[in-house]
Every structure is written in C-alpha cells, then in structure tokens.
Design an enzyme around this catalytic site. Structure first.
Site, PDB file in Angstrom:
ATOM      1  N   GLY A 209      59.499  59.177  39.860  1.00  0.00           N
ATOM      2  CA  GLY A 209      58.563  58.194  39.325  1.00  0.00           C
ATOM      3  C   GLY A 209      58.374  58.287  37.823  1.00  0.00           C
ATOM      4  N   HIS A 210      57.669  57.296  37.264  1.00  0.00           N
ATOM      5  CA  HIS A 210      57.513  57.164  35.820  1.00  0.00           C
ATOM      6  C   HIS A 210      56.792  58.335  35.181  1.00  0.00           C
ATOM      7  CE1 HIS A 210      53.138  56.237  35.666  1.00  0.00           C
ATOM      8  NE2 HIS A 210      53.332  55.776  36.884  1.00  0.00           N
ATOM      9  N   ASP A 211      57.258  58.706  34.004  1.00  0.00           N
ATOM     10  CA  ASP A 211      56.627  59.729  33.164  1.00  0.00           C
ATOM     11  C   ASP A 211      56.659  61.127  33.775  1.00  0.00           C
ATOM     12  OD1 ASP A 211      55.394  58.239  30.745  1.00  0.00           O
ATOM     13  OD2 ASP A 211      54.775  57.031  32.456  1.00  0.00           O
ATOM     14  N   THR A 212      57.420  61.301  34.837  1.00  0.00           N
ATOM     15  CA  THR A 212      57.571  62.637  35.410  1.00  0.00           C
ATOM     16  C   THR A 212      58.483  63.468  34.520  1.00  0.00           C
ATOM     17  OG1 THR A 212      57.022  62.174  37.705  1.00  0.00           O
ATOM     18  CG2 THR A 212      58.697  63.836  37.336  1.00  0.00           C
TER      19      THR A 212
ATOM     20  N   CYS B 205      54.113  60.813  36.780  1.00  0.00           N
ATOM     21  CA  CYS B 205      53.295  61.751  36.000  1.00  0.00           C
ATOM     22  C   CYS B 205      53.229  63.140  36.623  1.00  0.00           C
ATOM     23  CB  CYS B 205      51.888  61.199  35.783  1.00  0.00           C
ATOM     24  SG  CYS B 205      51.851  59.568  35.026  1.00  0.00           S
TER      25      CYS B 205
END
Length: 309
Positions: free
Chosen positions: A217-220, A237
């Site tokens: 997922g995003h920003d991980t 995240c």
C-alpha cells in the site's frame, strides 16, 4: 512532494482560491501527509479531532477548514474543503501526463538493463543498471528503480493510493502525487502491485525479495533484506524494518511498525505494531509460541469436558 520552485503563501492561496493567515511571502516548499511532513510543507486537516495534531506537526503551512489561532512561525490556508484543495494542488504541481509510447522519451534507463516486450515505462522514470524487467510490467510516472533489480511479468509499480473521502454522492479519491522507489538488488515477483505514495514515497529497501501476487500500500516503507511471500497484503503507511520475513497470506492494518528480524507466519493478521526479533502467528497477532499453546489447549477441551463428566 517538493515543488519545482519555492512558492509563496499568496501564490498557493491564489491557486486554490482561498484566504490565508500569515505573511504573503511566507515560503512554501512542498506538500505532504501528516506522517511525513517537514518544515516548509503544507498539510491538510478537515476534522476538529485532528486540528491540534496538524497545527503542532512539523508542517509550517496548514490547510484547514476553520480560522483558528495560527501557531508562531507558521501560516494557515483557510478552505471550505481542504481535501478538495489538496487535490487541486497535487494536480497543479504534478498533473497526469498522458503517454502514447511504450517507453517515455523522458525515462532514463541504465547500461545493461533489459526490458522485455509489452512493458510500459512512464514519464520521468529512472531505471538503474543491469536490471531485468519482464513483459507486461507497468511502471508509472516518476518511479525510481535501482541497479540489479528483477521484476517479473504483470507487476504494476505506481498505482494510486487507496484513499477516499465519503461524500453524499459517493467517494472522492485523494489524488496520488507520490512515487515508488525500488532500491538496489530487489526482486519482485509476478502480478505484484506497489502503490505510489500520496505525496511521498513508497519504498522497497535494498536486497528485499517479494514473491508473486503481493500488494504493498501507499507510503509504506519496507527495509533491507526482507522476505515477503505470496498473497501478502500490506496496507498503507506501514513501516517494515530490516530483515523481516512475512510468510504467505499475511495481512496488515495501516500505520503500524513491524520490528527488525520479526518473522510473521502464514495467514497472520498483523493488527498492531510488533517488536522485532520474534515469531508471530494468528489473528489478532500474538507471539507464535503462545498462540500455538492456546490452540493446543483448545483441542483438549472435549477431553477435559469428558473428564468432568
């Protein structure tokens, strides 16, 4: 996400047509989500529950839906809909660029890298040396790939973040203007999806190996030399520290940290942050030794009932 050139508070207010509190020439360097903001960044907040967190964050410009007291050394952008206006800024500074070729002319591809047929390489992509990109891989705009990286067929790097605001007429998507960054010596299996950050980077650390059909997922941020097995789903995240092993069909919630050298056994639901150097199993997640003891005791319940009779 940093802007190409420093903006002023007044310039930003003009773009989104809103009022502001602070010096008109207050420097604005970029925009980011709350967990990655730095001085000079804009952060948005549209719920009173999170006002204090945003106002006290490292961000020095707060896009907010109420005229509140402005902290010293900061500035405010007063908007009736900060979510909408954050999207306006993303679209202004990093607009979608259509492509009509398989490999963009602005892409930079290192010596010795092989790109198999039917792969798409978007605008401003950077791919290092001696990489092997198999067929039907989609590499969205602004992705950064290091040296000696292997990516198998059907994988997508840079899909949008799964981030929505509920409106009366449906869901409004938060526009993703971030990137995917793949460091050196990473291996990514077939049919994986790695979402770009909303404004920052989704990062896969050096030497990490990812099996087939994994979602990130995003920003991980995934650390160095991790092993992630098939059908694992990692939410946005998440911080995964170095040398973590996630076995098949592990799922995580968002915004947690998995400590270095942790081992998470198959089909575990990681519902909270966990310490490094330990083995975990089950949903909700527990240390594997304790969880397996519990399961063994559950199996003894019929025997115990018979003895009581």
């Amino acid at each position: 996400m940093k802007f190409p050139q420093t903006q002023t508070l007044k310039q930003i207010a003009n773009i989104i047509d809103c009022e502001y509190v602070g010096d008109a020439n207050f420097a604005v360097l970029g925009m980011n989500e709350i967990h990655v903001v730095e001085p000079g960044d804009i952060v948005f907040v549209d719920h009173p529950k999170y006002y204090d967190k945003a106002l006290q964050s490292a961000a020095t410009i707060v896009l907010i839906n109420k005229n509140v007291d402005c902290p010293e050394g900061k500035a405010l952008l007063i908007s009736d809909d900060p979510f909408r206006d954050f999207n306006k800024l993303t679209n202004h500074f990093r607009p979608f660029q259509a492509s009509n070729v398989s490999i963009s002319a602005s892409a930079k591809i290192g010596k010795g890298t092989i790109i198999q047929p039917n792969t798409f390489v978007g605008n401003n992509v950077v791919i290092g040396e001696n990489c092997l990109i198999h067929s039907n891989v989609s590499i969205y705009d602004n992705t950064i790939i290091g040296n000696n990286v292997m990516i198998h067929a059907g994988t997508i790097l840079g899909a949008d973040a799964f981030y929505y605001k509920k409106r009366p007429d449906g869901f409004d998507q938060l526009v993703s203007g971030g990137r995917v960054v793949i460091q050196d010596n990473v291996g990514i299996g077939a049919l994986c999806t790695i979402d770009k950050g909303v404004t920052g980077d989704t990062t896969i650390g050096e030497g990490t190996k990812i099996d087939n059909q994994v979602h990130v997922g995003h920003d991980t941020v995934i650390g160095k030399k991790c092993l992630i097995a098939s059908q694992t789903g990692i939410a946005g995240c998440v911080i995964i520290e170095d040398e973590v092993t996630l076995w098949g069909q592990v799922g995580t919630t968002s915004g947690i940290t998995i400590g270095a050298k942790a081992v998470v056994m198959g089909q575990t639901g990681v519902t909270k942050s966990i310490e490094g150097g330990k083995s975990y199993f089950g949903t909700p997640v527990e240390e594997s030794r304790e969880k397996l003891k519990q399961l063994a005791n559950i199996k003894r319940i019929p025997e115990i009932i018979n003895k009581l009779k």
